[in-house]
Every structure is written in C-alpha cells, then in structure tokens.
Design an enzyme around this catalytic site. Structure first.
Site, PDB file in Angstrom:
ATOM      1  N   CYS A 113     -23.805 -18.384 -15.549  1.00 51.75           N
ATOM      2  CA  CYS A 113     -24.370 -19.132 -14.443  1.00 51.75           C
ATOM      3  C   CYS A 113     -23.721 -20.515 -14.330  1.00 51.75           C
ATOM      4  O   CYS A 113     -22.540 -20.623 -14.081  1.00 51.75           O
ATOM      5  CB  CYS A 113     -25.885 -19.191 -14.597  1.00 51.75           C
ATOM      6  SG  CYS A 113     -26.777 -19.549 -13.078  1.00 51.75           S
ATOM      7  N   HIS A 114     -24.467 -21.591 -14.549  1.00 51.72           N
ATOM      8  CA  HIS A 114     -23.923 -22.945 -14.521  1.00 51.72           C
ATOM      9  C   HIS A 114     -23.370 -23.376 -15.887  1.00 51.72           C
ATOM     10  O   HIS A 114     -22.826 -24.468 -16.016  1.00 51.72           O
ATOM     11  CB  HIS A 114     -25.007 -23.953 -14.096  1.00 51.72           C
ATOM     12  CG  HIS A 114     -25.386 -23.878 -12.654  1.00 51.72           C
ATOM     13  ND1 HIS A 114     -26.212 -22.896 -12.158  1.00 51.72           N
ATOM     14  CD2 HIS A 114     -25.044 -24.656 -11.597  1.00 51.72           C
ATOM     15  CE1 HIS A 114     -26.379 -23.080 -10.864  1.00 51.72           C
ATOM     16  NE2 HIS A 114     -25.678 -24.135 -10.494  1.00 51.72           N
TER      17      HIS A 114
END
Length: 192
Positions: A113-114
C-alpha cells in the site's frame, strides 16, 4: 504453510496510523509459517492502528523500539501501509537507516500500500520494479523505480503489493521470499 520460516526472525516496522490488517495479517501468516515476528516502532509505546485511515482500529503492542535494534538481528522486514504510518516513519532517521540496512545486507523486504513511501526516503527503489497504492506511484517513479499495477511484484527479494485486497498474494510471496533468504545486493541509491 508448514514451518517454512522456522528459526527466522521478521521485523514489522510500523507506527501510529498503520493500516491494521496490513500489519496483523502478515504477522499472522508469518507466525503460522514458523517465524518469530517483532513489531518494531519509534518507541515501545503501543501504536494506534487504523482501518482505511478513518476509523480507529486496535491498539497494537510493540516489541522493540527501532533505535534499539538493527537489521543484523532480523532475517526480513515488512512495511505495512496506512497513509500516516509511512509518512511518519520516513521522517525518522533511525527508521530510515533500519530499512537501508536490510537492503545493504540483501535481506528480503515486503511493503504494501503506502509502505513504499519509506523505501523512497531510504533511497532503495532506484532501478527496481514495484507496485503500490496508486497515489504514491509518482513518488516511486521520481525516486527511480519502475512502477506496475499488479497484485504482487517481486524484484530480487523486494515484495510489493497495492492494497489490503492483495494481502493473500502478498503474504504468500512474503513466505516464499523470506524462506529463500538473502538476495544479491542491488548497487543503487543507498546501497551504492
């Protein structure tokens, strides 16, 4: 999974704002595969997990403070996402150095994800192929990475995925790569 990671120790580097399932699911799968898994954070205070960045999740216990550990004590590293979590980690010199040391040693790393935001700050994505949450892909490209939109991408021990929807594939690839162990060190960025 049947003890593929017996005797291995994995660090999950996270702080407040971590996407809960991106920490808890890999931890569960890695433990089921026989690994010892430590949650490493900026301090030993418990951290507040989030669900989709807007709803508070569980408070998660921390095993080690990043200033008190080194990559030498671990076989592999996981970087979960959430927006606030990696944004905070990438401003901490100890966290960035911890990440860099895994790459310098050729130890496998997973980021979802991030999570790759911390990799950008650590200057370890140059010349690599990876994926991430769509909103940070420009940052990855600007840091020298080739970015693709795939469920899971593996580039010589660096495993990346896009979102919690990719966790099944991400976790399976983590076990595979963490079982393989060290990979050749890529001489680029912080590893040069």
């Amino acid at each position: 999974m049947a003890n593929e990671l017996e005797g291995r120790t994995v660090a999950i580097l996270a702080t407040n704002g971590v996407e809960q399932v991106e920490l808890t699911r890999p931890r569960e799968v890695l433990r089921e595969a026989g690994a010892r898994v430590d949650v490493v954070a900026l301090s030993t205070e418990p951290i507040q997990a989030m669900n989709a960045d807007i709803n508070k999740g569980d408070v998660i216990g921390v095993d080690q403070a990043v200033k008190d550990v080194s990559a030498a004590g671990y076989d592999a590293l996981v970087l979960p996402g959430g927006t606030v979590n990696p944004d905070t980690l990438r401003t901490d010199a100890n966290a960035v150095a911890f990440v860099q040391d895994f790459f310098r040693a050729g130890k496998p790393v997973g980021a979802i994800c991030h999570g790759p935001w911390t990799l950008v700050e650590a200057d370890v994505v140059r010349g690599r192929t990876l994926t991430s949450f769509p909103s940070i892909r420009t940052d990855l490209r600007n840091a020298g990475a080739t970015v693709v939109d795939e469920q899971v991408v593996c580039d010589e021990g660096l495993v990346t995925s896009r979102t919690p929807g990719d966790l099944e594939a991400f976790c399976a690839k983590l076990v595979e790569e963490f079982e393989e162990g060290r990979h050749p060190v890529r001489q680029a960025g912080a590893t040069a």
